[in-house]
Design a protein around this motif. Structure first.
Motif, PDB file in Angstrom:
ATOM      1  N   CYS A  77     -16.533   2.633  -3.044  1.00 17.08           N
ATOM      2  CA  CYS A  77     -15.766   2.479  -4.283  1.00 17.08           C
ATOM      3  C   CYS A  77     -15.999   1.093  -4.873  1.00 17.08           C
ATOM      4  N   PRO A  78     -17.083   0.904  -5.616  1.00 21.78           N
ATOM      5  CA  PRO A  78     -17.357  -0.423  -6.179  1.00 21.78           C
ATOM      6  C   PRO A  78     -16.399  -0.773  -7.316  1.00 21.78           C
ATOM      7  N   GLY A  79     -16.053  -2.059  -7.389  1.00 26.53           N
ATOM      8  CA  GLY A  79     -15.387  -2.597  -8.564  1.00 26.53           C
ATOM      9  C   GLY A  79     -16.434  -3.032  -9.564  1.00 26.53           C
TER      10      GLY A  79
ATOM     11  N   LYS B  63      -8.900  -7.667 -13.498  1.00 26.33           N
ATOM     12  CA  LYS B  63      -8.868  -6.681 -12.413  1.00 26.33           C
ATOM     13  C   LYS B  63      -9.262  -7.221 -11.041  1.00 26.33           C
ATOM     14  N   GLN B  64     -10.259  -8.088 -10.975  1.00 27.39           N
ATOM     15  CA  GLN B  64     -10.948  -8.386  -9.716  1.00 27.39           C
ATOM     16  C   GLN B  64     -10.605  -9.802  -9.246  1.00 27.39           C
ATOM     17  N   PRO B  65      -9.678  -9.940  -8.286  1.00 25.20           N
ATOM     18  CA  PRO B  65      -9.175 -11.261  -7.909  1.00 25.20           C
ATOM     19  C   PRO B  65     -10.238 -12.255  -7.447  1.00 25.20           C
ATOM     20  N   SER B  66     -11.339 -11.768  -6.894  1.00 25.66           N
ATOM     21  CA  SER B  66     -12.387 -12.692  -6.437  1.00 25.66           C
ATOM     22  C   SER B  66     -13.057 -13.413  -7.595  1.00 25.66           C
TER      23      SER B  66
ATOM     24  N   PRO C  84     -13.644   0.255  -0.547  1.00 21.76           N
ATOM     25  CA  PRO C  84     -13.802  -0.531  -1.781  1.00 21.76           C
ATOM     26  C   PRO C  84     -14.748  -1.718  -1.575  1.00 21.76           C
ATOM     27  N   ILE C  85     -15.508  -2.017  -2.603  1.00 23.38           N
ATOM     28  CA  ILE C  85     -16.220  -3.300  -2.715  1.00 23.38           C
ATOM     29  C   ILE C  85     -15.777  -3.868  -4.061  1.00 23.38           C
ATOM     30  N   ASP C  86     -14.597  -4.472  -4.064  1.00 26.17           N
ATOM     31  CA  ASP C  86     -13.934  -4.711  -5.342  1.00 26.17           C
ATOM     32  C   ASP C  86     -13.250  -6.070  -5.461  1.00 26.17           C
ATOM     33  N   GLY C  87     -13.552  -6.996  -4.562  1.00 26.71           N
ATOM     34  CA  GLY C  87     -12.989  -8.321  -4.672  1.00 26.71           C
ATOM     35  C   GLY C  87     -11.469  -8.362  -4.648  1.00 26.71           C
ATOM     36  N   GLY C  88     -10.852  -7.358  -4.021  1.00 29.68           N
ATOM     37  CA  GLY C  88      -9.402  -7.332  -3.917  1.00 29.68           C
ATOM     38  C   GLY C  88      -8.687  -6.512  -4.977  1.00 29.68           C
ATOM     39  N   TRP C  89      -9.429  -5.878  -5.874  1.00 31.06           N
ATOM     40  CA  TRP C  89      -8.850  -5.100  -6.975  1.00 31.06           C
ATOM     41  C   TRP C  89      -7.791  -4.126  -6.466  1.00 31.06           C
ATOM     42  N   THR C  90      -8.181  -3.268  -5.507  1.00 34.25           N
ATOM     43  CA  THR C  90      -7.268  -2.219  -5.049  1.00 34.25           C
ATOM     44  C   THR C  90      -6.270  -2.715  -4.005  1.00 34.25           C
ATOM     45  N   ALA C  91      -6.355  -3.993  -3.626  1.00 32.10           N
ATOM     46  CA  ALA C  91      -5.370  -4.557  -2.704  1.00 32.10           C
ATOM     47  C   ALA C  91      -4.107  -4.998  -3.422  1.00 32.10           C
TER      48      ALA C  91
END
Length: 267
Positions: A191-193, A226-229, A259-266
């Motif tokens: 699940c990429p961000g 969206k992407q905290p990183s 996910p590979i999303d920099g924390g999005w779904t966290a």
């Protein structure tokens, strides 16, 4: 390093971006690679050359419209003639951002056909042979939008949530196929961000327009929202995860959505 010598991987939507990056990762590990897309002759040959240069002992290109069941069935028949897919990656996908009230049937049908129904048909045709062999890997590229929603993406989010659900069903149905020694048959979603691919370019341009055409400002605004990183992912990073999922040691990793999303779904 995962050794895929003697294996064959089919990656849909693999002329560029995440799909091509995964195909090259498999090629580097020694797999034969089946590339796919709606591409002209030059684009198809360029993708084949990249796979061969990455180390694939053989590579073929398949033109199949993922909205056309008969075209998918022909592609999978041709794959069977080539020995069948040990690894199936459903990466082909389309997106259109539009408010729910303005989304028409054509948009809905096209997105659901490519993103969800196409994966259903490749899976139903590829997985029985995987079970017979005792080894198989299905990796469905589901996006963070298979886990969380965003405005103006109803058809896309519906397709990706559906892909996650379907993948879990398939994981359960094939969980006892094969063994630890053979590697088993697994089904997982990645699940990429925000990833540096062409599919997000319209959203970048929309945000850039609000900043006087400044593309970097448009990207920064997307990431901040969206992407905290605050970092995009490189397609090769998705390829590295896909390769690991193909290892024998991953035989008990199935039914997941990573996910590979920099924390999005966290959040």
């Amino acid at each position: 390093m995962t050794d895929l010598t003697g294996k064959t991987a089919l990656v849909t939507g693999s002329v560029q971006g995440i799909g091509l990056a995964m195909a090259k990762a498999f090629a580097k590990a020694g797999a034969r690679v089946a590339l796919h897309g709606l591409a002209d002759a030059k684009m198809a040959q360029d993708a084949l050359n990249e796979a061969l240069d990455a180390g694939a002992p053989d590579a073929r290109f398949f033109h199949a419209d993922m909205r056309d069941v008969s075209a998918i069935e022909q592609m999978m028949d041709d794959m069977a003639d080539w020995g069948g897919a040990d690894i199936l990656v459903n990466n082909a996908g389309i997106q259109k951002t539009v408010p729910l009230a303005e989304a028409d049937q054509e948009t809905w049908d096209a997105i659901l056909d490519v993103n969800l129904s196409g994966a259903f048909h490749t899976m139903r045709l590829a997985m029985p042979l995987m079970a017979e062999r005792g080894f198989g890997r299905v990796i469905n590229i589901a996006s963070v939008h298979g886990l969380v929603a965003s405005k103006y993406k109803a058809p896309y989010v519906a397709s990706k949530f559906g892909l996650v659900g379907m993948s879990r069903v398939a994981a359960l149905e094939y969980a006892d196929a094969g063994s630890r020694a053979s590697g088993g048959v697994t089904v997982n979603c990645i699940c990429p961000g925000w990833t540096e691919t062409a599919i997000i370019e319209p959203q970048i341009q929309e945000r850039a327009a609000a900043h006087g055409g400044d593309r970097e400002a448009g990207i920064a605004e997307l990431l901040a929202e969206k992407q905290p990183s605050r970092r995009t992912s490189d397609p090769a990073e998705v390829g590295a995860l896909a390769l690991w999922l193909c290892a024998r040691e991953a035989h008990n990793v199935t039914g997941t959505s990573i996910p590979i999303d920099g924390g999005w779904t966290a959040q």
